[in-house]
Design a protein around this motif. Structure first.
Motif, PDB file in Angstrom:
ATOM      1  N   ALA A 160     -38.296   0.092  -8.549  1.00  0.00           N
ATOM      2  CA  ALA A 160     -38.322   0.667  -7.208  1.00  0.00           C
ATOM      3  C   ALA A 160     -39.655   0.354  -6.531  1.00  0.00           C
ATOM      4  CB  ALA A 160     -38.119   2.180  -7.279  1.00  0.00           C
ATOM      5  N   ALA A 161     -39.611   0.181  -5.216  1.00  0.00           N
ATOM      6  CA  ALA A 161     -40.822  -0.122  -4.448  1.00  0.00           C
ATOM      7  C   ALA A 161     -41.645   1.152  -4.271  1.00  0.00           C
ATOM      8  CB  ALA A 161     -40.445  -0.705  -3.092  1.00  0.00           C
ATOM      9  N   VAL A 162     -42.899   1.095  -4.722  1.00  0.00           N
ATOM     10  CA  VAL A 162     -43.783   2.264  -4.650  1.00  0.00           C
ATOM     11  C   VAL A 162     -45.153   1.813  -4.164  1.00  0.00           C
ATOM     12  CG1 VAL A 162     -44.898   4.120  -5.948  1.00  0.00           C
ATOM     13  CG2 VAL A 162     -42.573   3.436  -6.516  1.00  0.00           C
ATOM     14  N   TYR A 163     -45.756   2.622  -3.277  1.00  0.00           N
ATOM     15  CA  TYR A 163     -47.152   2.370  -2.894  1.00  0.00           C
ATOM     16  C   TYR A 163     -47.834   3.703  -2.615  1.00  0.00           C
ATOM     17  CZ  TYR A 163     -45.929   2.990   2.080  1.00  0.00           C
ATOM     18  OH  TYR A 163     -45.521   3.497   3.274  1.00  0.00           O
ATOM     19  N   THR A 164     -49.170   3.688  -2.636  1.00  0.00           N
ATOM     20  CA  THR A 164     -49.945   4.900  -2.368  1.00  0.00           C
ATOM     21  C   THR A 164     -50.939   4.622  -1.257  1.00  0.00           C
ATOM     22  OG1 THR A 164     -51.613   4.335  -4.035  1.00  0.00           O
ATOM     23  CG2 THR A 164     -49.744   5.678  -4.757  1.00  0.00           C
ATOM     24  N   ALA A 177     -42.516  -4.596  -6.856  1.00  0.00           N
ATOM     25  CA  ALA A 177     -41.252  -4.344  -6.153  1.00  0.00           C
ATOM     26  C   ALA A 177     -41.489  -4.074  -4.671  1.00  0.00           C
ATOM     27  CB  ALA A 177     -40.517  -3.172  -6.801  1.00  0.00           C
ATOM     28  N   ALA A 178     -42.581  -3.393  -4.351  1.00  0.00           N
ATOM     29  CA  ALA A 178     -42.907  -3.127  -2.942  1.00  0.00           C
ATOM     30  C   ALA A 178     -43.243  -4.414  -2.211  1.00  0.00           C
ATOM     31  CB  ALA A 178     -44.064  -2.138  -2.842  1.00  0.00           C
ATOM     32  N   ALA A 179     -44.029  -5.279  -2.843  1.00  0.00           N
ATOM     33  CA  ALA A 179     -44.382  -6.556  -2.214  1.00  0.00           C
ATOM     34  C   ALA A 179     -43.135  -7.402  -1.978  1.00  0.00           C
ATOM     35  CB  ALA A 179     -45.385  -7.305  -3.092  1.00  0.00           C
ATOM     36  N   GLU A 180     -42.198  -7.391  -2.938  1.00  0.00           N
ATOM     37  CA  GLU A 180     -40.972  -8.182  -2.785  1.00  0.00           C
ATOM     38  C   GLU A 180     -40.114  -7.623  -1.658  1.00  0.00           C
ATOM     39  OE1 GLU A 180     -37.076  -9.524  -2.858  1.00  0.00           O
ATOM     40  OE2 GLU A 180     -37.562  -7.459  -3.386  1.00  0.00           O
ATOM     41  N   ALA A 185     -47.645  -9.101   0.367  1.00  0.00           N
ATOM     42  CA  ALA A 185     -48.579  -8.104  -0.152  1.00  0.00           C
ATOM     43  C   ALA A 185     -49.412  -7.531   0.986  1.00  0.00           C
ATOM     44  CB  ALA A 185     -49.491  -8.741  -1.198  1.00  0.00           C
ATOM     45  N   PRO A 186     -49.429  -6.213   1.126  1.00  0.00           N
ATOM     46  CA  PRO A 186     -50.299  -5.618   2.156  1.00  0.00           C
ATOM     47  C   PRO A 186     -51.767  -5.742   1.764  1.00  0.00           C
ATOM     48  CG  PRO A 186     -49.264  -3.907   0.833  1.00  0.00           C
ATOM     49  CD  PRO A 186     -48.652  -5.199   0.390  1.00  0.00           C
ATOM     50  N   ASP A 187     -52.655  -5.671   2.749  1.00  0.00           N
ATOM     51  CA  ASP A 187     -54.096  -5.717   2.492  1.00  0.00           C
ATOM     52  C   ASP A 187     -54.565  -4.338   2.063  1.00  0.00           C
ATOM     53  OD1 ASP A 187     -54.373  -8.399   3.175  1.00  0.00           O
ATOM     54  OD2 ASP A 187     -54.553  -7.927   5.308  1.00  0.00           O
ATOM     55  N   LEU A 188     -54.986  -4.239   0.801  1.00  0.00           N
ATOM     56  CA  LEU A 188     -55.445  -2.951   0.298  1.00  0.00           C
ATOM     57  C   LEU A 188     -56.669  -2.477   1.085  1.00  0.00           C
ATOM     58  CD1 LEU A 188     -55.076  -3.458  -3.548  1.00  0.00           C
ATOM     59  CD2 LEU A 188     -53.520  -2.320  -1.972  1.00  0.00           C
ATOM     60  N   ASP A 189     -56.671  -1.181   1.354  1.00  0.00           N
ATOM     61  CA  ASP A 189     -57.756  -0.516   2.083  1.00  0.00           C
ATOM     62  C   ASP A 189     -57.865  -0.969   3.532  1.00  0.00           C
ATOM     63  OD1 ASP A 189     -58.587   0.992  -0.173  1.00  0.00           O
ATOM     64  OD2 ASP A 189     -59.605  -0.786  -0.938  1.00  0.00           O
ATOM     65  N   GLU A 190     -56.930  -1.750   4.001  1.00  0.00           N
ATOM     66  CA  GLU A 190     -56.941  -2.175   5.408  1.00  0.00           C
ATOM     67  C   GLU A 190     -55.610  -1.816   6.077  1.00  0.00           C
ATOM     68  OE1 GLU A 190     -58.038  -6.219   5.957  1.00  0.00           O
ATOM     69  OE2 GLU A 190     -59.879  -6.071   4.767  1.00  0.00           O
ATOM     70  N   THR A 191     -54.499  -2.219   5.465  1.00  0.00           N
ATOM     71  CA  THR A 191     -53.188  -1.880   6.021  1.00  0.00           C
ATOM     72  C   THR A 191     -52.979  -0.384   5.949  1.00  0.00           C
ATOM     73  OG1 THR A 191     -52.309  -4.000   5.277  1.00  0.00           O
ATOM     74  CG2 THR A 191     -50.714  -2.292   5.845  1.00  0.00           C
ATOM     75  N   ARG A 192     -52.489   0.192   7.047  1.00  0.00           N
ATOM     76  CA  ARG A 192     -52.321   1.641   7.096  1.00  0.00           C
ATOM     77  C   ARG A 192     -50.852   2.029   7.164  1.00  0.00           C
ATOM     78  NH1 ARG A 192     -55.912   4.699  11.332  1.00  0.00           N
ATOM     79  NH2 ARG A 192     -55.493   6.404   9.877  1.00  0.00           N
ATOM     80  N   TRP A 193     -50.525   3.099   6.429  1.00  0.00           N
ATOM     81  CA  TRP A 193     -49.252   3.806   6.444  1.00  0.00           C
ATOM     82  C   TRP A 193     -48.088   3.034   5.837  1.00  0.00           C
ATOM     83  CZ3 TRP A 193     -51.455   4.178  11.706  1.00  0.00           C
ATOM     84  CH2 TRP A 193     -52.271   5.305  11.845  1.00  0.00           C
ATOM     85  N   CYS A 194     -47.913   1.797   6.238  1.00  0.00           N
ATOM     86  CA  CYS A 194     -46.738   1.059   5.769  1.00  0.00           C
ATOM     87  C   CYS A 194     -47.055  -0.423   5.738  1.00  0.00           C
ATOM     88  CB  CYS A 194     -45.543   1.328   6.689  1.00  0.00           C
ATOM     89  SG  CYS A 194     -44.055   0.408   6.266  1.00  0.00           S
TER      90      CYS A 194
END
Length: 469
Positions: A160-164, A177-180, A185-194
């Motif tokens: 399952a896709a999971v992120y914090t 799974a979230a990246a797929e 891949a979101p930018d850690l510490d830069e991308t916000r909320w989703c």
């Protein structure tokens, strides 16, 4: 992570990566690795292995832009491949220095100073990079506890896709799974909320990222459920997603972030669409069947002299209709072949004796509506042959043949019913329901025409109708 920008100074020129001697780099006291232009590690020394706590797999996609088990910024945020210094150096062709955390397979983390420099060919293109790792012994790297490592490894392994995120909504972790699911891949510490490229409501209206379920959870400090969205990926495709954001709080109950599980409901939506289609199709078929039964009952009653005669004729016609439906059900209502339709009507009266019936023609697939209409027509011809024609005589026989012809992309079916060996035939004084049903079915449901010829040697019937897809 303290990371300098890529230097504009040219990288080291090397004719080939083989120019770097393995024995020489093994003598160096600091960790050294060499990667190809795509970031895949191709060489490293013993000091690097000791620092990493492992030996990476050569030329493996999963090992690109590193060599360490995992890499993190000094703030503990995991580094995506495209945010590593090695990626930046290969892209820009210069030099880069940074401080980061290297995680070993046993979970221990070490603070290191990293310097990466591109290897350039004669025309200045990056053909690889040399990377040096120097452990910062004076700095103690924050090493997660065994429980934290197990939790992180569990999230990584989940399908399952999971992120914090932190309390401000900046993404601090995501699993594969979230990246797929999100298409990148979101930018850690830069991308916000989703991490989605774009968001839309289920009806297709744009949805601002600050209004997404995760943003509401952090803003109102509560879980959000049932807020379905359409997430658009960088390639333009859209996925219906159900998010399940939940606040994360410290021991004092203060909000420190949130965790979100994204459920892809694409298959559920497709199943619901198929179900609606099936229900609509079922309603359509039931209405058509009831209309056919009503017409059969009314016309049979008009043309029979007694209740007993009505019951026999009506029941036989219902049986013919049921046989046609059974044949279509076996084919999932995709259609039926002419040979199967004709054989199902004739076989009960001839016990399969080929000397009494001749059924011959190519394979011709009819639509469900055409199949039901033709089954009723053949039933009327068969019933008439049993009661008044060839199938009621010991030596009588019936020949049913058909052919398919295409005229200017308009395929048509030509069918012939011919009886012989039965009693002498003469035209009826008045038309019965059987001949009326034949003509109406062929004209109305098949879009063709039927001709009945009561020749002395036996009834002959010809049908002509277009073959609809």
């Amino acid at each position: 992570m303290r990371q300098g920008a890529v230097s504009a100074a040219p990288g080291t020129r090397a004719r080939t990566l083989a120019d770097l001697d393995q024995a020489a780099i093994d003598l160096l006291p600091v960790g050294v690795s060499v990667c190809a232009a795509d970031g895949a590690p191709i060489r490293w020394n013993r000091a690097a292995e000791r620092l990493w706590g492992r030996a990476p797999r050569r030329n493996e996609e999963a090992e690109r832009f590193g060599g360490a088990w995992r890499m993190y910024g000094v703030d503990g945020a995991r580094l995506a491949a495209e945010r590593t210094p090695i990626f930046e150096v290969l892209a820009a062709g210069g030099r880069c220095s940074a401080e980061l955390l290297v995680e070993r397979p046993d979970g221990e983390r070490k603070a290191v100073a990293l310097t990466a420099e591109a290897l350039l060919d004669e025309v200045g293109r990056a053909v690889g990079a040399v990377v040096c790792f120097q452990e910062l012994a004076e700095r103690t790297a924050p090493t997660p506890s065994a429980a934290e490592r197990r939790a992180r490894d569990l999230l990584e392994a989940l399908p399952a896709a999971v992120y914090t995120t932190d309390a401000d909504g900046r993404i601090t972790f995501y699993n594969a799974a979230a990246a797929e699911l999100l298409g990148g891949a979101p930018d850690l510490d830069e991308t916000r909320w989703c991490g989605a490229w774009k968001l839309f409501t289920p009806d297709g209206a744009p949805l601002a990222v600050e209004d997404c379920a995760m943003a509401v959870t952090l803003r109102e400090n509560r879980p959000v459920r049932g807020a379905e969205v359409l997430a658009e990926r960088p390639d333009g495709s859209r996925r219906p997603i159900l998010p399940y954001p939940t606040p994360l709080r410290d021991r004092r109950g203060r909000l420190v972030g949130a965790v979100n599980m994204l459920v892809d409901v694409s298959e559920q939506k497709e199943a619901e669409a198929r179900q609606r289609l099936l229900v609509d199709e079922l309603n359509h078929r039931v209405k058509n069947t009831l209309a056919t039964v009503q017409s059969l009952a009314f016309q049979t009653l008009r043309h029979t002299a007694s209740p007993e005669a009505f019951r026999e004729s009506f029941e036989n016609r219902l049986v013919a209709l049921a046989r046609a439906h059974d044949l279509l059900t076996r084919r999932c209502w995709q259609g039926a072949d002419v040979r199967d339709i004709v054989s199902r009507e004739l076989d009960p009266w001839t016990d399969g004796l080929t000397e009494r019936t001749r059924v011959e023609g190519p394979s011709v697939e009819l639509t469900p509506r055409q199949a039901v209409a033709l089954a009723l027509v053949v039933h009327e011809l068969t019933t008439n042959a049993v009661k008044h024609g060839a199938l009621g005589a010991p030596d009588g026989a019936v020949s049913v043949t058909w052919r398919r012809e295409a005229e200017d992309d308009d395929a048509r079916v030509y069918m012939s019913w011919a009886e012989r060996g039965g009693p002498a035939v003469r035209p009826p004084e008045r038309g019965g329901f059987g001949s009326t049903l034949i003509r109406r079915s062929v004209a109305g449901d098949l879009g063709g025409k039927a001709e009945l010829n009561w020749a002395p040697g036996g009834l002959a019937c010809t049908l002509e109708f277009p073959l609809r897809g």
